[in-house]
Write a protein that holds these residues in place. Sequence first.
Motif, PDB file in Angstrom:
ATOM      1  N   ALA A  58      -1.275 -21.833   7.401  1.00  0.00           N
ATOM      2  CA  ALA A  58      -2.507 -22.978   6.895  1.00  0.00           C
ATOM      3  C   ALA A  58      -3.546 -21.932   6.258  1.00  0.00           C
ATOM      4  N   GLY A  59      -3.796 -20.862   6.977  1.00  0.00           N
ATOM      5  CA  GLY A  59      -5.057 -19.843   6.642  1.00  0.00           C
ATOM      6  C   GLY A  59      -4.788 -19.375   5.341  1.00  0.00           C
ATOM      7  N   TYR A  60      -3.546 -18.943   4.822  1.00  0.00           N
ATOM      8  CA  TYR A  60      -3.031 -18.485   3.635  1.00  0.00           C
ATOM      9  C   TYR A  60      -3.461 -19.643   2.523  1.00  0.00           C
ATOM     10  N   ALA A  61      -2.930 -20.966   2.917  1.00  0.00           N
ATOM     11  CA  ALA A  61      -3.101 -21.757   1.919  1.00  0.00           C
ATOM     12  C   ALA A  61      -4.569 -22.117   1.540  1.00  0.00           C
ATOM     13  N   VAL A  62      -5.320 -22.270   2.667  1.00  0.00           N
ATOM     14  CA  VAL A  62      -6.877 -22.757   2.597  1.00  0.00           C
ATOM     15  C   VAL A  62      -7.701 -21.602   1.760  1.00  0.00           C
ATOM     16  N   GLY A  63      -7.325 -20.397   2.053  1.00  0.00           N
ATOM     17  CA  GLY A  63      -7.758 -19.431   1.588  1.00  0.00           C
ATOM     18  C   GLY A  63      -7.758 -19.134  -0.053  1.00  0.00           C
ATOM     19  N   THR A  64      -7.047 -20.011  -0.658  1.00  0.00           N
ATOM     20  CA  THR A  64      -6.947 -20.081  -2.128  1.00  0.00           C
ATOM     21  C   THR A  64      -8.120 -20.966  -2.564  1.00  0.00           C
ATOM     22  N   VAL A  65      -8.571 -21.903  -1.940  1.00  0.00           N
ATOM     23  CA  VAL A  65      -9.489 -22.424  -2.527  1.00  0.00           C
ATOM     24  C   VAL A  65     -10.759 -21.873  -2.239  1.00  0.00           C
ATOM     25  N   LEU A 112      -5.302 -15.868   6.174  1.00  0.00           N
ATOM     26  CA  LEU A 112      -6.774 -16.250   5.281  1.00  0.00           C
ATOM     27  C   LEU A 112      -6.900 -15.117   4.507  1.00  0.00           C
ATOM     28  N   CYS A 113      -6.881 -13.887   4.844  1.00  0.00           N
ATOM     29  CA  CYS A 113      -7.442 -12.774   3.898  1.00  0.00           C
ATOM     30  C   CYS A 113      -6.685 -12.139   2.829  1.00  0.00           C
ATOM     31  N   THR A 114      -5.344 -12.460   3.179  1.00  0.00           N
ATOM     32  CA  THR A 114      -4.498 -12.093   1.919  1.00  0.00           C
ATOM     33  C   THR A 114      -4.518 -13.097   0.978  1.00  0.00           C
ATOM     34  N   SER A 115      -4.696 -14.322   0.915  1.00  0.00           N
ATOM     35  CA  SER A 115      -4.906 -15.307  -0.265  1.00  0.00           C
ATOM     36  C   SER A 115      -6.113 -14.969  -0.695  1.00  0.00           C
ATOM     37  N   LEU A 116      -7.235 -14.840   0.045  1.00  0.00           N
ATOM     38  CA  LEU A 116      -8.586 -14.624  -0.536  1.00  0.00           C
ATOM     39  C   LEU A 116      -8.482 -13.390  -1.545  1.00  0.00           C
ATOM     40  N   LEU A 117      -7.646 -12.157  -1.141  1.00  0.00           N
ATOM     41  CA  LEU A 117      -7.777 -11.131  -1.789  1.00  0.00           C
ATOM     42  C   LEU A 117      -6.595 -11.262  -3.046  1.00  0.00           C
ATOM     43  N   LEU A 118      -5.663 -12.185  -2.849  1.00  0.00           N
ATOM     44  CA  LEU A 118      -4.747 -12.592  -3.985  1.00  0.00           C
ATOM     45  C   LEU A 118      -5.449 -13.268  -5.084  1.00  0.00           C
ATOM     46  N   ILE A 119      -6.428 -14.262  -4.732  1.00  0.00           N
ATOM     47  CA  ILE A 119      -6.879 -15.084  -5.690  1.00  0.00           C
ATOM     48  C   ILE A 119      -8.136 -14.037  -6.307  1.00  0.00           C
ATOM     49  N   ALA A 120      -8.799 -13.419  -5.590  1.00  0.00           N
ATOM     50  CA  ALA A 120     -10.165 -12.693  -5.997  1.00  0.00           C
ATOM     51  C   ALA A 120      -9.655 -11.226  -6.739  1.00  0.00           C
ATOM     52  N   ALA A 121      -8.470 -10.704  -6.383  1.00  0.00           N
ATOM     53  CA  ALA A 121      -8.012  -9.470  -6.923  1.00  0.00           C
ATOM     54  C   ALA A 121      -7.108  -9.608  -8.225  1.00  0.00           C
ATOM     55  N   VAL A 122      -6.097 -10.437  -8.310  1.00  0.00           N
ATOM     56  CA  VAL A 122      -5.085 -10.326  -9.067  1.00  0.00           C
ATOM     57  C   VAL A 122      -5.542 -10.829 -10.594  1.00  0.00           C
ATOM     58  N   PRO A 123      -6.179 -11.751 -10.827  1.00  0.00           N
ATOM     59  CA  PRO A 123      -6.898 -12.207 -12.047  1.00  0.00           C
ATOM     60  C   PRO A 123      -7.419 -11.058 -12.712  1.00  0.00           C
ATOM     61  N   PRO A 124      -8.646 -10.643 -12.014  1.00  0.00           N
ATOM     62  CA  PRO A 124      -9.565  -9.241 -12.574  1.00  0.00           C
ATOM     63  C   PRO A 124      -8.670  -8.288 -13.139  1.00  0.00           C
ATOM     64  N   ALA A 394      -5.019 -20.316  -7.991  1.00  0.00           N
ATOM     65  CA  ALA A 394      -5.603 -20.959  -6.813  1.00  0.00           C
ATOM     66  C   ALA A 394      -4.963 -22.228  -6.505  1.00  0.00           C
ATOM     67  N   ILE A 395      -4.902 -23.273  -7.436  1.00  0.00           N
ATOM     68  CA  ILE A 395      -4.190 -24.335  -7.237  1.00  0.00           C
ATOM     69  C   ILE A 395      -2.535 -24.212  -7.173  1.00  0.00           C
ATOM     70  N   VAL A 396      -1.874 -23.413  -7.829  1.00  0.00           N
ATOM     71  CA  VAL A 396      -0.651 -23.381  -7.871  1.00  0.00           C
ATOM     72  C   VAL A 396      -0.367 -22.479  -6.555  1.00  0.00           C
ATOM     73  N   GLU A 397      -0.854 -21.836  -6.077  1.00  0.00           N
ATOM     74  CA  GLU A 397      -0.477 -20.765  -4.660  1.00  0.00           C
ATOM     75  C   GLU A 397      -0.564 -21.799  -3.616  1.00  0.00           C
ATOM     76  N   LEU A 398      -2.010 -22.729  -3.676  1.00  0.00           N
ATOM     77  CA  LEU A 398      -1.881 -23.646  -2.733  1.00  0.00           C
ATOM     78  C   LEU A 398      -0.708 -24.657  -2.338  1.00  0.00           C
ATOM     79  N   LEU A 399      -0.618 -25.063  -3.402  1.00  0.00           N
ATOM     80  CA  LEU A 399       0.879 -25.985  -3.467  1.00  0.00           C
ATOM     81  C   LEU A 399       2.146 -25.238  -3.051  1.00  0.00           C
ATOM     82  N   ARG A 400       2.251 -24.119  -3.575  1.00  0.00           N
ATOM     83  CA  ARG A 400       3.593 -23.123  -3.535  1.00  0.00           C
ATOM     84  C   ARG A 400       3.538 -23.101  -1.786  1.00  0.00           C
ATOM     85  N   ALA A 401       2.411 -22.688  -1.397  1.00  0.00           N
ATOM     86  CA  ALA A 401       2.257 -22.429   0.033  1.00  0.00           C
ATOM     87  C   ALA A 401       2.703 -23.562   0.877  1.00  0.00           C
ATOM     88  N   VAL A 402       2.145 -24.745   0.539  1.00  0.00           N
ATOM     89  CA  VAL A 402       2.667 -25.872   1.227  1.00  0.00           C
ATOM     90  C   VAL A 402       3.991 -26.153   1.016  1.00  0.00           C
TER      91      VAL A 402
END
Length: 496
Positions: A58-65, A112-124, A394-402
């Motif tokens: 759940a933390g992984y999913a929420v972290g995307t948002v 939580l931190c893995t998804s935060l890093l995924l969304i913060a680091a991969v697009p840049p 973010a939205i795709v990874e949120l839905l994929r995690a769920v």
Amino acid sequence: MRQGLLAGRYPAAAAMVIFALVPYLGLSSALDPLTPIIGKQLHMSAQTMSLGLGMANAGYAVGTVLAVQFAQLLPQRRMMVLYAALLVIGSVLAASAQNAGMFIAGHVLQGLCTSLLLIAAVPPLALGFGLDKFRSTAVIMNVCIFGAVALGPVLGGIQASADAWRPLFWIVAGISLTALVLSVLTFEDAPPADPTAPKDGVAIGLAASGCVAAFYGASQLVTHAFVGIQTLFPLLLGLGLIVALVVNQFRRKRPLLTIRSMLTSTVPVAGIVVALSAAAASVSATGLTAAQLSDHFSPLHVGLLYLPELGGALITAAVLGVVIDKREMHYLPLVGMAFLAAGIAVFLIQEPPTQGLTILGAGLTGIGLGAAVAPALFVAGFSLPAANLQRVFAIVELLRAVAAFMIAPVFVHLALTVGGSSAAGTRVALWIGLGLAVGGALTAVALYALGRARPQTPDLERFMAGEAPAWYSPPLLAAVRSHSHQRSLAEDPARS
């Protein structure tokens, strides 16, 4: 502007992303044979362990948002260093845990931190080093996500065979520390993406409460019936809150997530359908068959039988790098769904599958999953301007995690309670997974046809420059709307 010693160097930045994403994603698939050992040493029941793992997901999913909100309002690279530091803290907590509370807190922080890093680091990483490195970033992302997941069962098997779990978690902590060091060395101070963006507490609240409720209900299936106040009710409540999040973001004038532009366009919707279907279908193909084989072989033996999944992930990562700037990019997710369906069909030949069937099925599903999810994400992202890439991820990874993490306990419960035996229940779940794979592919094809979408060669130069999407995506159901409009004109010529 403050910079680290390795700022602007692509290899260092790419290594930072790899070390940030691999630990939790690898652990998520390595824990099955380790949970009895961890539970015994930390005096956790199977239900408590299931709840802890569910809250981490759940933390992984929420972290995307959360990552998108923080990127809008706060200095992005400073936040990335903070995420990496918290990942180290969570990893150390989990590795050194002396009780259930320490372990669960650490593992939730890891998710939580893995998804935060995924969304913060991969697009840049994808957009900040020019077109020449974009292909490499796509390959790295595919290997990070699916390669780590495919390698997890082998790592878990090695540790389970040694009747230990802490060495693996300390290795993960070391990898996380490396990610933190690299995040400092590659630091380039960057301002917030949009300091005037609204603080969307409603979106964060809906995402957090929806994911927690849904994953709580799924985690309770270890000891409770599917239809019950502790299982089905929170599951449905959580899914309802996630739907409410989508509706809320669709209607907002300044949304946090790019829901409206995605869900009213043909190609992004088709990409999301493929990604979610593949994530959900793959759960039955790997987890359930591995559980059956664990009654006959050691954890390490079972992990080695599924090692071809890693080979499949590496193959599809290379293929993605070849076709990412070609028209064939549109076809890759469909090819992946075909391989995924074929892999599930192989597992259905015999219950439990033989070693040969397991190796073949694992290779096919590895290719299928790697060719479906990440390529589908890029297909969706290319349909919108590059500035939206972070929000699309973010939205795709949120839905994929769920779809992946929440459905796994449901399939396990189904396998144990349907058909009178675990073999019969597993077979039912496999058929459902096969239906999801085939249905997802057919739905995507139908959406292309009904939207009059055609495979196009992506204009990556235009996309990377931020001038426009990489290709044109017609409105959702454009053909149906056009036919309806023409019919209304025929019935009432005055409207023309």
